[in-house]
Design a protein around this motif. Structure first.
Motif, PDB file in Angstrom:
ATOM      1  N   ARG A 129       0.901  -1.171   0.044  1.00 22.51           N
ATOM      2  CA  ARG A 129      -0.108   0.032  -0.074  1.00 22.51           C
ATOM      3  C   ARG A 129       0.706   1.206  -0.044  1.00 22.51           C
ATOM      4  O   ARG A 129       1.760   1.433   0.618  1.00 22.51           O
ATOM      5  N   VAL A 130       0.682   2.104  -0.768  1.00 23.31           N
ATOM      6  CA  VAL A 130       1.217   3.617  -0.841  1.00 23.31           C
ATOM      7  C   VAL A 130       0.379   4.491   0.125  1.00 23.31           C
ATOM      8  O   VAL A 130      -0.998   4.282   0.021  1.00 23.31           O
ATOM      9  N   ASN A 131       0.947   5.265   1.076  1.00 23.53           N
ATOM     10  CA  ASN A 131       0.261   6.213   1.818  1.00 23.53           C
ATOM     11  C   ASN A 131      -0.711   7.231   0.952  1.00 23.53           C
ATOM     12  O   ASN A 131      -0.106   7.468   0.050  1.00 23.53           O
ATOM     13  N   PRO A 132      -1.398   7.905   1.653  1.00 28.88           N
ATOM     14  CA  PRO A 132      -2.407   8.970   1.045  1.00 28.88           C
ATOM     15  C   PRO A 132      -1.564   9.934   0.483  1.00 28.88           C
ATOM     16  O   PRO A 132      -1.835  10.902  -0.658  1.00 28.88           O
ATOM     17  N   GLN A 133      -0.329  10.544   1.109  1.00 29.90           N
ATOM     18  CA  GLN A 133       0.572  11.409   0.675  1.00 29.90           C
ATOM     19  C   GLN A 133       1.257  10.949  -0.617  1.00 29.90           C
ATOM     20  O   GLN A 133       2.026  11.946  -1.306  1.00 29.90           O
ATOM     21  N   GLY A 134       1.462   9.645  -0.725  1.00 33.93           N
ATOM     22  CA  GLY A 134       2.276   9.243  -2.025  1.00 33.93           C
ATOM     23  C   GLY A 134       3.714   9.164  -1.997  1.00 33.93           C
ATOM     24  O   GLY A 134       4.294   9.121  -3.015  1.00 33.93           O
ATOM     25  N   ASP A 135       4.245   9.187  -0.566  1.00 34.32           N
ATOM     26  CA  ASP A 135       5.548   9.296  -0.520  1.00 34.32           C
ATOM     27  C   ASP A 135       6.256   8.029   0.345  1.00 34.32           C
ATOM     28  O   ASP A 135       7.306   8.019   0.542  1.00 34.32           O
ATOM     29  N   ARG A 136       5.129   7.156   0.711  1.00 36.54           N
ATOM     30  CA  ARG A 136       5.785   5.892   1.357  1.00 36.54           C
ATOM     31  C   ARG A 136       4.939   4.731   1.076  1.00 36.54           C
ATOM     32  O   ARG A 136       3.829   4.927   0.641  1.00 36.54           O
ATOM     33  N   LEU A 137       5.576   3.555   0.975  1.00 34.82           N
ATOM     34  CA  LEU A 137       4.763   2.271   0.628  1.00 34.82           C
ATOM     35  C   LEU A 137       5.345   1.104   1.682  1.00 34.82           C
ATOM     36  O   LEU A 137       6.261   1.214   2.282  1.00 34.82           O
ATOM     37  N   GLY A 138       4.211   0.523   2.056  1.00 32.31           N
ATOM     38  CA  GLY A 138       4.157  -0.531   2.910  1.00 32.31           C
ATOM     39  C   GLY A 138       4.209  -1.862   2.558  1.00 32.31           C
ATOM     40  O   GLY A 138       3.543  -1.932   1.362  1.00 32.31           O
ATOM     41  N   ASN A 139       4.737  -2.667   2.843  1.00 31.95           N
ATOM     42  CA  ASN A 139       4.814  -4.113   2.428  1.00 31.95           C
ATOM     43  C   ASN A 139       4.874  -5.203   3.327  1.00 31.95           C
ATOM     44  O   ASN A 139       5.782  -5.132   4.081  1.00 31.95           O
ATOM     45  N   ALA A 140       3.601  -6.196   3.274  1.00 31.24           N
ATOM     46  CA  ALA A 140       3.819  -7.345   4.303  1.00 31.24           C
ATOM     47  C   ALA A 140       3.937  -8.448   3.393  1.00 31.24           C
ATOM     48  O   ALA A 140       3.436  -8.515   2.328  1.00 31.24           O
ATOM     49  N   TRP A 141       4.840  -9.314   4.282  1.00 29.22           N
ATOM     50  CA  TRP A 141       4.999 -10.689   3.227  1.00 29.22           C
ATOM     51  C   TRP A 141       5.508 -11.544   4.665  1.00 29.22           C
ATOM     52  O   TRP A 141       5.622 -11.172   5.704  1.00 29.22           O
ATOM     53  N   GLY A 142       5.827 -12.775   4.178  1.00 22.25           N
ATOM     54  CA  GLY A 142       6.379 -13.935   4.854  1.00 22.25           C
ATOM     55  C   GLY A 142       7.486 -14.806   4.244  1.00 22.25           C
ATOM     56  O   GLY A 142       7.306 -14.780   2.868  1.00 22.25           O
ATOM     57  N   ARG A 143       8.165 -15.515   5.074  1.00 20.92           N
ATOM     58  CA  ARG A 143       9.100 -16.536   4.510  1.00 20.92           C
ATOM     59  C   ARG A 143       8.867 -17.839   5.201  1.00 20.92           C
ATOM     60  O   ARG A 143       9.067 -17.577   6.393  1.00 20.92           O
ATOM     61  N   SER A 144       8.731 -18.936   4.735  1.00 19.26           N
ATOM     62  CA  SER A 144       8.786 -20.221   5.499  1.00 19.26           C
ATOM     63  C   SER A 144      10.130 -20.994   5.126  1.00 19.26           C
ATOM     64  O   SER A 144      10.114 -21.115   4.071  1.00 19.26           O
TER      65      SER A 144
END
Length: 239
Positions: A129-144
């Protein structure tokens, strides 16, 4: 079919009747045989105003994970559409302009998202997801990671990066990890930001001492070390 972020609609910058429909494949194509980022074009002036698909499934780069998000360009007109390449550390940023879909701008940053030789692993799954201001991105993931023929250790990861909405480049990654132990088997999934962009949220789920659990975690991005101040807002255990 069962993709974390399966579809995203982007209007043509110069035509309010036409739309791009971007899609992401489930499990990097393992479940449907088509591993690429893709888009179709929908014209709402067709079919008596009901709309019609006038261009279907134009393949972009692949294979990609199930992540798909977008934000406005700094010019306020064009749109960045972002994916993450599979078996790679590459983020892909496509630019939608009046001339069409351009790019991608590629940023190699963070850890590579890949599976295990036996086909296990959760890296394809999760949201960006990119924040409403358009200057940060968040990324959730996993590794098994397999430790025996029938047991795995699984870690949830949450990355926050700076995004330059003029160039499409990402930088300054900050990361948190949860689990990866025998007691805590965890996978990251959902992402969101507060309206002012100062807080980031990540949901993770898995097994805690053999019992199903899920949490929502909050990160204060104004903090000097934002990944070291998480607050668990919600926690649910399911027997």
């Amino acid at each position: 079919f069962t993709s974390s972020q399966s579809a995203l609609i982007v209007p043509f910058p110069d035509d309010p009747q036409r739309y791009y429909l971007f899609t992401a494949p489930p499990q990097t194509g393992i479940w449907n045989g088509q591993p690429h980022a893709a888009y179709s074009v929908i014209d709402m002036a067709q079919n008596g105003g009901m709309g019609a698909v006038v261009t279907a499934n134009v393949l972009l780069e692949g294979p990609v994970t199930e992540r798909l998000t977008a934000t406005r360009h700094a010019n306020g007109r064009d749109v960045w559409v972002l994916y993450h390449r599979w078996e790679s550390d590459a983020y892909l940023a496509y630019l939608v302009t009046c001339l069409g879909v351009e790019g991608p701008v590629i940023t190699h940053i963070g850890q590579a998202m890949h599976g295990n030789a036996d086909g296990s692993g959760a890296s394809p799954i999760g949201c960006m997801r990119v924040n409403p201001q358009g200057d940060r991105l968040g990324n959730a993931w996993g590794r098994s990671v397999p430790i025996t023929n029938s047991d795995w250790l699984s870690t949830a990861f949450f990355d926050v990066l700076d995004f330059d909405n003029s160039t499409g480049q990402l930088s300054n990654i900050r990361s948190d990890s949860i689990g990866g132990t025998v007691e805590l088997f965890s996978r990251g999934y959902g992402v969101e930001f507060s309206p002012n962009g100062s807080l980031a949220y990540m949901s993770d789920h898995g097994l805690l001492n053999g019992i199903g659990y899920s949490t929502i975690r909050q990160y204060d991005l104004t903090h000097a070390d934002p990944m070291d101040n998480e607050v668990v807002l919600a926690n649910e255990n399911v027997a």
